[in-house]
Design a protein around this motif. Structure first.
Motif, mmCIF file in Angstrom:
data_model
loop_
_atom_site.group_PDB
_atom_site.id
_atom_site.type_symbol
_atom_site.label_atom_id
_atom_site.label_comp_id
_atom_site.label_asym_id
_atom_site.label_seq_id
_atom_site.Cartn_x
_atom_site.Cartn_y
_atom_site.Cartn_z
ATOM 1 N N TYR A 37 3.370 10.112 33.911
ATOM 2 C CA TYR A 37 4.996 9.521 34.066
ATOM 3 C C TYR A 37 5.546 8.712 32.804
ATOM 4 C CZ TYR A 37 9.113 6.984 35.498
ATOM 5 O OH TYR A 37 10.398 6.529 35.656
ATOM 6 N N VAL A 38 6.566 9.331 32.190
ATOM 7 C CA VAL A 38 7.349 8.486 31.442
ATOM 8 C C VAL A 38 8.710 8.233 31.717
ATOM 9 C CG1 VAL A 38 7.988 8.828 28.859
ATOM 10 C CG2 VAL A 38 6.034 10.039 29.764
ATOM 11 N N PRO A 39 9.037 7.019 31.920
ATOM 12 C CA PRO A 39 10.488 6.553 32.158
ATOM 13 C C PRO A 39 11.417 7.181 31.393
ATOM 14 C CG PRO A 39 8.855 4.711 32.196
ATOM 15 C CD PRO A 39 8.172 5.743 31.381
ATOM 16 N N ALA A 40 12.679 7.239 31.855
ATOM 17 C CA ALA A 40 13.735 7.738 30.889
ATOM 18 C C ALA A 40 14.086 6.539 29.730
ATOM 19 C CB ALA A 40 15.205 7.712 31.807
ATOM 20 N N VAL A 64 6.151 19.878 32.065
ATOM 21 C CA VAL A 64 7.006 18.722 32.148
ATOM 22 C C VAL A 64 8.063 19.136 33.067
ATOM 23 C CG1 VAL A 64 8.640 17.251 30.893
ATOM 24 C CG2 VAL A 64 6.772 18.359 29.690
ATOM 25 N N VAL A 65 8.106 18.385 34.065
ATOM 26 C CA VAL A 65 9.156 18.212 35.132
ATOM 27 C C VAL A 65 10.040 17.120 34.774
ATOM 28 C CG1 VAL A 65 9.865 18.206 37.518
ATOM 29 C CG2 VAL A 65 7.700 19.664 36.833
ATOM 30 N N VAL A 66 11.233 17.282 34.620
ATOM 31 C CA VAL A 66 12.495 16.185 34.547
ATOM 32 C C VAL A 66 12.837 15.704 36.057
ATOM 33 C CG1 VAL A 66 14.817 15.462 33.603
ATOM 34 C CG2 VAL A 66 12.982 17.344 32.463
ATOM 35 N N LEU A 67 13.013 14.387 36.290
ATOM 36 C CA LEU A 67 13.346 13.766 37.534
ATOM 37 C C LEU A 67 14.641 12.907 37.229
ATOM 38 C CD1 LEU A 67 10.104 12.299 38.706
ATOM 39 C CD2 LEU A 67 10.879 14.582 39.206
ATOM 40 N N THR A 68 15.603 13.122 38.073
ATOM 41 C CA THR A 68 16.659 11.915 38.225
ATOM 42 C C THR A 68 17.134 11.561 39.383
ATOM 43 O OG1 THR A 68 19.155 12.033 37.019
ATOM 44 C CG2 THR A 68 18.460 13.891 37.941
ATOM 45 N N PRO A 69 17.440 10.188 39.467
ATOM 46 C CA PRO A 69 17.696 9.617 40.778
ATOM 47 C C PRO A 69 19.411 9.916 40.846
ATOM 48 C CG PRO A 69 17.408 7.996 39.230
ATOM 49 C CD PRO A 69 16.870 9.151 38.594
ATOM 50 N N ALA A 71 14.975 17.665 40.469
ATOM 51 C CA ALA A 71 13.843 17.647 39.770
ATOM 52 C C ALA A 71 14.133 19.282 39.082
ATOM 53 C CB ALA A 71 12.564 17.809 40.522
ATOM 54 N N ARG A 72 13.544 19.400 37.962
ATOM 55 C CA ARG A 72 13.696 20.752 37.437
ATOM 56 C C ARG A 72 12.711 20.942 36.280
ATOM 57 N NH1 ARG A 72 19.071 21.216 33.495
ATOM 58 N NH2 ARG A 72 18.049 19.847 32.085
ATOM 59 N N PRO A 73 12.233 22.087 35.982
ATOM 60 C CA PRO A 73 11.118 22.116 34.900
ATOM 61 C C PRO A 73 11.982 21.857 33.493
ATOM 62 C CG PRO A 73 11.041 24.075 36.305
ATOM 63 C CD PRO A 73 12.189 23.289 36.582
ATOM 64 N N ALA A 74 11.451 21.138 32.727
ATOM 65 C CA ALA A 74 12.003 20.809 31.231
ATOM 66 C C ALA A 74 12.345 22.055 30.608
ATOM 67 C CB ALA A 74 11.297 19.901 30.511
ATOM 68 N N PRO A 75 13.443 22.201 30.097
ATOM 69 C CA PRO A 75 13.764 23.297 29.124
ATOM 70 C C PRO A 75 13.439 22.948 27.614
ATOM 71 C CG PRO A 75 15.813 21.945 29.420
ATOM 72 C CD PRO A 75 14.758 21.425 30.028
ATOM 73 N N VAL A 76 13.324 23.855 26.651
ATOM 74 C CA VAL A 76 12.840 23.460 25.437
ATOM 75 C C VAL A 76 13.591 22.402 24.963
ATOM 76 C CG1 VAL A 76 12.744 24.305 22.973
ATOM 77 C CG2 VAL A 76 12.070 25.903 24.978
ATOM 78 N N GLY A 77 12.974 21.501 24.297
ATOM 79 C CA GLY A 77 13.627 20.289 23.505
ATOM 80 C C GLY A 77 13.474 19.123 24.558
ATOM 81 N N VAL A 78 12.869 19.437 25.982
ATOM 82 C CA VAL A 78 12.507 18.157 26.555
ATOM 83 C C VAL A 78 13.710 17.027 26.805
ATOM 84 C CG1 VAL A 78 10.989 16.271 27.635
ATOM 85 C CG2 VAL A 78 10.155 18.293 26.521
ATOM 86 N N PRO A 79 14.594 17.403 27.732
ATOM 87 C CA PRO A 79 15.807 16.459 27.705
ATOM 88 C C PRO A 79 15.523 15.084 28.165
ATOM 89 C CG PRO A 79 15.816 17.904 29.695
ATOM 90 C CD PRO A 79 14.476 18.136 28.867
ATOM 91 N N PRO A 80 16.579 14.288 27.925
ATOM 92 C CA PRO A 80 16.181 12.699 28.345
ATOM 93 C C PRO A 80 16.166 12.822 29.786
ATOM 94 C CG PRO A 80 18.483 12.909 27.492
ATOM 95 C CD PRO A 80 17.780 14.274 27.068
ATOM 96 N N GLY A 81 15.317 11.892 30.322
ATOM 97 C CA GLY A 81 15.140 11.600 31.633
ATOM 98 C C GLY A 81 13.824 11.154 32.060
#
Length: 189
Positions: A159-162, A178-183, A111-121
């Protein structure tokens, strides 16, 4: 919720182990993270959802809508780009980095804080102040297309799915992070 802090996990990160394990915070922060871990385990990769946590996380303010205790750099749109969250500026601050690390430890995901532009995930949106209506569109775990609207108020989590499209219609004074999560393992960059 009487769930152990380390379970259930929604996934397990691959790659090198974390340099320093993140300790579970005590009090409301730890309780908030337990709720988030269970929520993510239920929704990860399936469908969007909203969590109305019983416990506020001190890094996110007290949930009464004033954003007290929240550091600078939290995302907000204020209608500057037609209501899409991609124009928001959820930039990382030390507090948000700590929140992301705690969420990673609680969920077993990177997990990480989302950068500008909110990446996919997979995204966790914490509404900090004000309200925003989120329009979410994608295919659910049953393969059917869905278009949903969620009205988030301060203290709530989305929660928004990838792969799901999302736009935000913020009210005046709305702020979120926004926090981006990735398994799939640790996020880079």
């Amino acid at each position: 919720m009487n769930m152990p802090f380390d379970g259930p996990t929604a996934g397990s990160p691959k790659g090198p182990p974390r340099a320093r394990p993140v300790q579970r915070p005590a009090g409301p922060a730890g309780e908030h993270l337990r709720e988030v871990a269970l929520f993510v385990a239920l929704h990860l990769g399936r469908a969007p959802g909203v969590l109305w946590p019983e416990h506020d996380h001190p890094l996110l303010g007290d949930g009464d809508g004033d954003g007290a205790g929240v550091g600078a750099g939290v995302g907000s749109d204020h209608g500057t780009n037609g209501g899409t969250d991609d124009g928001a500026t959820p930039t990382a601050t030390p507090d948000l980095d700590a929140l992301a690390a705690q969420i990673a430890a609680a969920t077993g995901l990177a997990a990480r804080p989302a950068p500008v532009g909110v990446p996919p995930g997979h995204l966790l949106v914490h509404q900090i102040a004000g309200a925003a209506t989120w329009n979410i569109a994608g295919a659910g775990d049953d393969g059917q297309d869905a278009s949903l609207r969620y009205r988030l108020r301060a203290g709530e989590v989305l929660y928004v799915p990838a792969g799901w499209a999302r736009t935000a219609e913020p009210a005046a004074g709305a702020r979120w992070t926004v926090v981006v999560l990735t398994p799939e393992g640790p996020l880079t960059g």
